[in-house]
Design a protein around this motif. Sequence first.
Motif, PDB file in Angstrom:
ATOM      1  N   VAL A  31      43.354  31.489  31.480  1.00 23.56           N
ATOM      2  CA  VAL A  31      43.205  30.950  32.584  1.00 23.56           C
ATOM      3  C   VAL A  31      44.529  31.312  33.477  1.00 23.56           C
ATOM      4  O   VAL A  31      45.716  31.029  33.040  1.00 23.56           O
ATOM      5  N   LEU A  32      44.221  31.739  34.517  1.00 18.25           N
ATOM      6  CA  LEU A  32      45.460  32.047  35.594  1.00 18.25           C
ATOM      7  C   LEU A  32      45.218  31.344  36.779  1.00 18.25           C
ATOM      8  O   LEU A  32      44.265  31.318  37.515  1.00 18.25           O
ATOM      9  N   TYR A  33      46.420  30.564  37.342  1.00 15.87           N
ATOM     10  CA  TYR A  33      46.146  29.774  38.476  1.00 15.87           C
ATOM     11  C   TYR A  33      47.028  30.359  39.550  1.00 15.87           C
ATOM     12  O   TYR A  33      48.161  30.930  39.514  1.00 15.87           O
ATOM     13  N   ALA A  34      46.457  30.376  40.867  1.00 18.49           N
ATOM     14  CA  ALA A  34      47.014  30.885  42.064  1.00 18.49           C
ATOM     15  C   ALA A  34      48.198  30.064  42.290  1.00 18.49           C
ATOM     16  O   ALA A  34      49.403  30.653  42.924  1.00 18.49           O
ATOM     17  N   SER A  35      48.306  28.747  41.778  1.00 17.18           N
ATOM     18  CA  SER A  35      49.511  27.820  42.194  1.00 17.18           C
ATOM     19  C   SER A  35      50.703  28.147  41.430  1.00 17.18           C
ATOM     20  O   SER A  35      51.833  27.733  41.526  1.00 17.18           O
ATOM     21  N   ASP A  36      50.750  29.085  40.282  1.00 11.50           N
ATOM     22  CA  ASP A  36      51.625  28.981  39.348  1.00 11.50           C
ATOM     23  C   ASP A  36      52.435  30.323  39.667  1.00 11.50           C
ATOM     24  O   ASP A  36      51.861  31.510  39.609  1.00 11.50           O
ATOM     25  N   PRO A  37      53.458  30.303  39.981  1.00 12.54           N
ATOM     26  CA  PRO A  37      54.208  31.626  40.483  1.00 12.54           C
ATOM     27  C   PRO A  37      54.358  32.425  39.351  1.00 12.54           C
ATOM     28  O   PRO A  37      54.136  33.789  39.876  1.00 12.54           O
ATOM     29  N   ILE A  46      43.268  40.206  40.050  1.00 15.86           N
ATOM     30  CA  ILE A  46      41.881  39.974  39.592  1.00 15.86           C
ATOM     31  C   ILE A  46      40.863  39.689  40.540  1.00 15.86           C
ATOM     32  O   ILE A  46      39.691  40.260  40.539  1.00 15.86           O
ATOM     33  N   VAL A  47      41.127  38.721  41.386  1.00 19.56           N
ATOM     34  CA  VAL A  47      40.250  38.231  42.373  1.00 19.56           C
ATOM     35  C   VAL A  47      40.062  39.408  43.406  1.00 19.56           C
ATOM     36  O   VAL A  47      38.709  39.669  43.703  1.00 19.56           O
ATOM     37  N   LYS A  48      41.208  40.252  43.668  1.00 19.00           N
ATOM     38  CA  LYS A  48      40.830  41.298  44.863  1.00 19.00           C
ATOM     39  C   LYS A  48      39.805  42.539  44.276  1.00 19.00           C
ATOM     40  O   LYS A  48      38.901  43.178  44.988  1.00 19.00           O
ATOM     41  N   HIS A  49      40.232  42.597  42.905  1.00 17.35           N
ATOM     42  CA  HIS A  49      39.541  43.840  42.226  1.00 17.35           C
ATOM     43  C   HIS A  49      38.399  43.275  41.226  1.00 17.35           C
ATOM     44  O   HIS A  49      38.501  43.905  40.010  1.00 17.35           O
ATOM     45  N   ARG A  50      37.872  42.139  41.465  1.00 16.94           N
ATOM     46  CA  ARG A  50      36.955  41.400  40.322  1.00 16.94           C
ATOM     47  C   ARG A  50      35.921  42.196  39.609  1.00 16.94           C
ATOM     48  O   ARG A  50      35.757  42.267  38.533  1.00 16.94           O
ATOM     49  N   ILE A  64      34.367  36.405  33.390  1.00 16.81           N
ATOM     50  CA  ILE A  64      35.139  36.089  34.380  1.00 16.81           C
ATOM     51  C   ILE A  64      34.670  34.974  35.198  1.00 16.81           C
ATOM     52  O   ILE A  64      33.573  35.333  35.707  1.00 16.81           O
ATOM     53  N   THR A  65      35.215  33.918  35.152  1.00 16.45           N
ATOM     54  CA  THR A  65      34.902  32.934  36.138  1.00 16.45           C
ATOM     55  C   THR A  65      35.913  32.662  37.097  1.00 16.45           C
ATOM     56  O   THR A  65      36.924  32.377  36.849  1.00 16.45           O
ATOM     57  N   HIS A  66      35.438  32.431  38.615  1.00 11.46           N
ATOM     58  CA  HIS A  66      36.543  32.386  39.348  1.00 11.46           C
ATOM     59  C   HIS A  66      36.157  30.986  40.468  1.00 11.46           C
ATOM     60  O   HIS A  66      34.875  30.901  40.496  1.00 11.46           O
ATOM     61  N   ASN A  67      37.077  30.173  40.151  1.00  9.10           N
ATOM     62  CA  ASN A  67      36.867  28.959  41.138  1.00  9.10           C
ATOM     63  C   ASN A  67      37.960  28.979  42.349  1.00  9.10           C
ATOM     64  O   ASN A  67      38.920  28.561  42.220  1.00  9.10           O
ATOM     65  N   PRO A  68      37.430  29.691  43.503  1.00  8.74           N
ATOM     66  CA  PRO A  68      38.221  29.758  44.541  1.00  8.74           C
ATOM     67  C   PRO A  68      38.832  28.417  45.062  1.00  8.74           C
ATOM     68  O   PRO A  68      39.808  28.462  45.899  1.00  8.74           O
ATOM     69  N   HIS A  69      37.853  27.394  44.924  1.00  6.23           N
ATOM     70  CA  HIS A  69      38.326  26.213  45.644  1.00  6.23           C
ATOM     71  C   HIS A  69      39.465  25.359  44.707  1.00  6.23           C
ATOM     72  O   HIS A  69      40.320  24.913  45.488  1.00  6.23           O
ATOM     73  N   MET A  70      39.531  25.614  43.689  1.00  7.79           N
ATOM     74  CA  MET A  70      40.643  25.051  42.829  1.00  7.79           C
ATOM     75  C   MET A  70      41.762  26.156  42.493  1.00  7.79           C
ATOM     76  O   MET A  70      42.619  26.026  41.894  1.00  7.79           O
ATOM     77  N   TYR A  72      41.646  29.012  40.462  1.00 11.36           N
ATOM     78  CA  TYR A  72      41.950  29.715  39.097  1.00 11.36           C
ATOM     79  C   TYR A  72      40.934  30.680  38.680  1.00 11.36           C
ATOM     80  O   TYR A  72      39.809  30.772  39.426  1.00 11.36           O
ATOM     81  N   VAL A  73      41.130  31.654  37.792  1.00 13.85           N
ATOM     82  CA  VAL A  73      40.331  32.521  37.149  1.00 13.85           C
ATOM     83  C   VAL A  73      40.142  32.151  35.712  1.00 13.85           C
ATOM     84  O   VAL A  73      41.360  32.196  35.187  1.00 13.85           O
ATOM     85  N   VAL A  74      39.118  32.322  35.000  1.00 13.36           N
ATOM     86  CA  VAL A  74      39.055  31.928  33.460  1.00 13.36           C
ATOM     87  C   VAL A  74      38.396  33.113  32.971  1.00 13.36           C
ATOM     88  O   VAL A  74      37.490  33.718  33.357  1.00 13.36           O
ATOM     89  N   ALA A  75      38.955  33.679  31.648  1.00 18.58           N
ATOM     90  CA  ALA A  75      38.057  34.442  30.865  1.00 18.58           C
ATOM     91  C   ALA A  75      37.634  33.739  29.631  1.00 18.58           C
ATOM     92  O   ALA A  75      38.306  33.197  29.000  1.00 18.58           O
TER      93      ALA A  75
END
Length: 199
Positions: A31-37, A46-50, A64-70, A72-75
Amino acid sequence: MSHWERLAAQSQTHAESDYHKAGYRLVMEQVLYASDPRSRIAYELIVKHRKDYDALLAQLGMHITHNPHMGYVVATPNQYVAEKMRLTETRMALVLRRLYDDKMHATEILAGEAWVDMIELERAYKDLLNRDLPQKAALDELLQAMKRYGIARLEETDDEQRNQVVIRPGIVDVLGETALLQLAAHANAIEEEEVDEAA
């Protein structure tokens, strides 16, 4: 010229190695979070080149699952492999998922995260598993494992009793319904084996 080299050539800001690292981090950390530096650049790539990353991870039997609201992306593996978790990790993951669901129903979620103090964790562990929460060293190790899976992190304070476990939103995708059933079956099978061996 490889596909990643072409993307790097078109980019003004990212080298080919950045694209490699992003894919590697997603597979390793799950899991990668946008909020984590530390994860922000990999998340954005990953989001841009999904489509590119979808194709790459499909070759590894993952999606891959992307949750833009929260944010994060999950593999996740197409066929969830419960055996990758030790029994103690499985137990903790199941307790954390239950706590997250309870907090969600009680609308006690802040920015997608559920905050649980040690007393609450200890009580839930005892209620759900009928066993005591592991001692500090073992508990710290378990929480580090949960952090590696991208589903929780420890928020430490000066007073250990006031430390809080932050259950992260990615737990919903990492431990979806199918994974929960498989984890529970995995834990039951191991416990039955232990009972048989002790008899």
